[in-house]
Design an enzyme around this catalytic site. Structure first.
Site, PDB file in Angstrom:
ATOM      1  N   GLY A  29       1.087  -0.809   0.225  1.00 23.29           N
ATOM      2  CA  GLY A  29      -0.395  -0.061  -0.325  1.00 23.29           C
ATOM      3  C   GLY A  29       0.761   1.204   0.604  1.00 23.29           C
ATOM      4  O   GLY A  29       2.143   1.137   0.107  1.00 23.29           O
ATOM      5  N   ASN A  30       0.390   2.696  -0.015  1.00 20.70           N
ATOM      6  CA  ASN A  30       0.955   3.688  -0.092  1.00 20.70           C
ATOM      7  C   ASN A  30       0.413   4.182   1.554  1.00 20.70           C
ATOM      8  O   ASN A  30      -0.441   4.361   2.362  1.00 20.70           O
ATOM      9  CB  ASN A  30      -0.217   4.578  -0.649  1.00 20.70           C
ATOM     10  CG  ASN A  30       0.630   4.525  -1.989  1.00 20.70           C
ATOM     11  OD1 ASN A  30       1.363   4.632  -2.405  1.00 20.70           O
ATOM     12  ND2 ASN A  30      -0.314   4.189  -3.606  1.00 20.70           N
ATOM     13  N   ARG A  31       1.325   4.838   2.129  1.00 13.33           N
ATOM     14  CA  ARG A  31       1.431   6.040   3.220  1.00 13.33           C
ATOM     15  C   ARG A  31       0.708   6.994   2.714  1.00 13.33           C
ATOM     16  O   ARG A  31       0.765   8.115   1.981  1.00 13.33           O
ATOM     17  CB  ARG A  31       2.821   6.504   2.813  1.00 13.33           C
ATOM     18  CG  ARG A  31       3.295   6.711   3.758  1.00 13.33           C
ATOM     19  CD  ARG A  31       4.608   7.489   4.181  1.00 13.33           C
ATOM     20  NE  ARG A  31       5.062   8.144   4.817  1.00 13.33           N
ATOM     21  CZ  ARG A  31       6.108   8.836   4.844  1.00 13.33           C
ATOM     22  NH1 ARG A  31       6.903   9.262   4.624  1.00 13.33           N
ATOM     23  NH2 ARG A  31       5.752  10.229   6.013  1.00 13.33           N
TER      24      ARG A  31
END
Ligand code: C5P
Length: 219
Positions: A29-31
């Site tokens: 995932g992304n931050r």
């Protein structure tokens, strides 16, 4: 501010990360804290809009009066957005969508093998939700807003995004200030101009973005 300038309009806002499963307990995932998107949703509602908030997993409560739709993956986010598109006057893509997902999620938890020092996980491209919205749009609705988080050549990258994704406004953020904190600093890039906000709270930036959306809706 008391204005109800967005009443009568439906605004869809995406926020947070998408998480792409590797196995039942792991993901890519992304931050993203979701705070920018949630601030926009809160202000849009206070300014009178009907607000649909399509949110990846975040640790934030839904703002008062906002219709939250919780999703996890990019595919789920795209489905949640496109199925509600006919209602929308504006779509603001503040979500940090994962560009790739594992080709397949393992059904059972992956185990590390004896002596295994490297592991390859094959990734496939996720849909670019915003670019797909831009490509399929006929006419001026919905107004489309994207975000660009970069570490260099911010405005040039935003302008490229504006053109390739066929959107009306790109909010360009520097990666060093965009995450987690209360403040943000952005350049608002449209076809005709660019405006730097200086360092402002996420709620103040939300209002600046919504001022632009309002102007685009009036056009
Ligand atoms: O291309 P890039 O990821 O930098 O573009 C960022 C903008 O595009 C954001 O508004 C983001 O929400 C949107 N996006 C998307 N689908 C993707 C990747 C990004 O809608 N797969």
């Amino acid at each position: 501010r008391e204005t109800r300038d967005l009443s009568g309009h439906t605004v869809l806002i995406s926020a947070g990360p998408t998480l792409e499963p590797v196995d039942p307990v792991r993901f890519l995932g992304n931050r993203s804290s979701g705070r920018m998107g949630y601030a926009i949703a809160e202000r849009a509602r206070q300014r009178g809009a009907r607000v649909i908030l399509v949110s990846g997993p975040v640790a934030l409560a839904a703002p008062q009066g906002v219709e939250r739709v919780s999703v996890r993956t990019a595919i789920e986010m795209q489905e949640a957005i496109t199925s509600r598109l006919p209602d929308c006057d504006a779509v603001i893509m503040a979500a940090a969508v994962a560009d790739f997902r594992p080709r397949e999620a393992a059904v059972h938890k992956l185990k590390k093998l004896e002596g295994e020092e490297t592991r390859v996980i094959e990734l496939v491209r996720n849909p670019d939700i915003l670019a797909d919205l831009g490509a399929s749009r006929r006419g001026a609705r919905p107004v489309l807003v994207g975000f660009a988080v970069e570490t260099e050549n911010l405005v040039a990258a935003a302008r490229t995004k504006l053109e390739t994704k066929k959107v009306d406004l790109v909010v360009a953020n520097h990666a060093s200030v965009a995450f987690e904190g209360d403040d943000n600093e952005a350049t608002l890039v449209t076809r005709d101009d660019e405006e730097s906000t200086g360092r402002v709270s996420k709620h103040a930036l939300a209002d600046r973005i919504l001022d632009r959306v309002h102007a685009l809706l009036e056009r």
